[in-house]
Scaffold this active site. Sequence first.
Site, PDB file in Angstrom:
ATOM      1  N   GLY A  80       2.238  -6.271   2.292  1.00 11.23           N
ATOM      2  CA  GLY A  80       3.636  -6.205   1.891  1.00 11.23           C
ATOM      3  C   GLY A  80       3.819  -6.247   0.392  1.00 11.23           C
ATOM      4  O   GLY A  80       3.141  -5.542  -0.361  1.00 11.23           O
ATOM      5  N   ALA A  81       4.731  -7.098  -0.068  1.00 12.20           N
ATOM      6  CA  ALA A  81       5.068  -7.190  -1.485  1.00 12.20           C
ATOM      7  C   ALA A  81       3.922  -7.717  -2.339  1.00 12.20           C
ATOM      8  O   ALA A  81       3.972  -7.655  -3.569  1.00 12.20           O
ATOM      9  CB  ALA A  81       6.299  -8.082  -1.665  1.00 12.20           C
TER      10      ALA A  81
ATOM     11  N   GLY B 249       0.889  -6.459  -2.191  1.00 10.69           N
ATOM     12  CA  GLY B 249      -0.020  -5.365  -2.467  1.00 10.69           C
ATOM     13  C   GLY B 249      -1.076  -5.204  -1.405  1.00 10.69           C
ATOM     14  O   GLY B 249      -0.771  -5.130  -0.213  1.00 10.69           O
TER      15      GLY B 249
ATOM     16  N   GLY C 241       3.042   1.387   5.336  1.00  2.79           N
ATOM     17  CA  GLY C 241       1.627   1.256   5.673  1.00  2.79           C
ATOM     18  C   GLY C 241       0.941   2.606   5.780  1.00  2.79           C
ATOM     19  O   GLY C 241      -0.191   2.793   5.298  1.00  2.79           O
ATOM     20  N   ASP C 242       1.611   3.572   6.399  1.00  2.00           N
ATOM     21  CA  ASP C 242       1.048   4.919   6.510  1.00  2.00           C
ATOM     22  C   ASP C 242       0.927   5.567   5.139  1.00  2.00           C
ATOM     23  O   ASP C 242      -0.035   6.285   4.860  1.00  2.00           O
ATOM     24  CB  ASP C 242       1.925   5.784   7.418  1.00  2.00           C
ATOM     25  CG  ASP C 242       2.020   5.239   8.834  1.00  2.00           C
ATOM     26  OD1 ASP C 242       1.044   4.611   9.289  1.00  2.00           O
ATOM     27  OD2 ASP C 242       3.076   5.430   9.472  1.00  2.00           O
TER      28      ASP C 242
END
Length: 312
Positions: free
Chosen positions: A224-225, A227, A253-254
């Site tokens: 997530g935020a 990295g 995510g993709d």
Amino acid sequence: MSMVVAAVGVHVLDTHVLGIESIPAGSEGQLVETIRMSPAGTAGGTAVVLSRLGATVRSYGAVGTDPVGDTLLALLTREGVDVAGLVRKDSAQTSASVLPVRPDGERPAWHCIGANGAFTLDDLPADVLDGVTHLHLGGPEFLGGDAAAELLARARAAGITTSLDVLAPGDPDMLAWIAAALPHTDHLLPNDEQVLGFTGAATLAEGALALVAAGAGCVAVTQGARGALVATADGVTEVPAYAVEVVDTTGCGDAFSAGYLRGLSLDRTPAEAAALGCATAAQVAQGLGTDAGSYDLAAVEAFARSAATMAG
């Protein structure tokens, strides 16, 4: 360097509803900001972003013969993805999700597995690996570990780089279900919740290293935020995220997977590739859906350079 990708597995049509703060009670209605459709899935979403980043991409999987499938194929084609390898099945609807997006970018989801659950190795043409430099398998749990391992082993025997992205939530039983595929996987691309759920590890680094020990050549984990975290037999590296104003986290995510894989094709180290993955995910986070915006490889790299300059 030329990159030709076979994106195999889960293809989904996402419908995003932007501006949702609550679900209306009873049969009441509610006005929203935007309703938008986009191609998605651990194979389909990654295929779209890889195409934008300059790769030649061929999609393989299953969709229904319904109008949802017509729309998904049209959207993938518009993004330059070759959809000839997507078989159409009368027995199941096209996989689809409805995603009400909250103001902070988070989104719950309603999802129909549909034709993704009917996809088997028998649906792949004999020439699926011809001319391919990279095989990306999204959603190996639908094939099962043995079948996934068979496909990945064929690819590696042909000198093709392999990657794997699991769609299901992290669970030790799920890891056991796909474990046979890991020794044939050059790059495993899970998120942090999956890693911790698969392994039961106390920390993300320990969990990622456990997956390397289980056979994956490299594990690049999104968090997530925060990295990404990259783990190999040589150790663990943290890669920071880019600060952006988040509109929708769907497909980040993709997008990371696509940027990471594209970086590898440009002869970058896994950590450098993960940085490109984070920069690519930042483009998607600022719009609605995996195909948001109009970025390409040059734009993503310019964004990363600019962000690094500002941070310095």
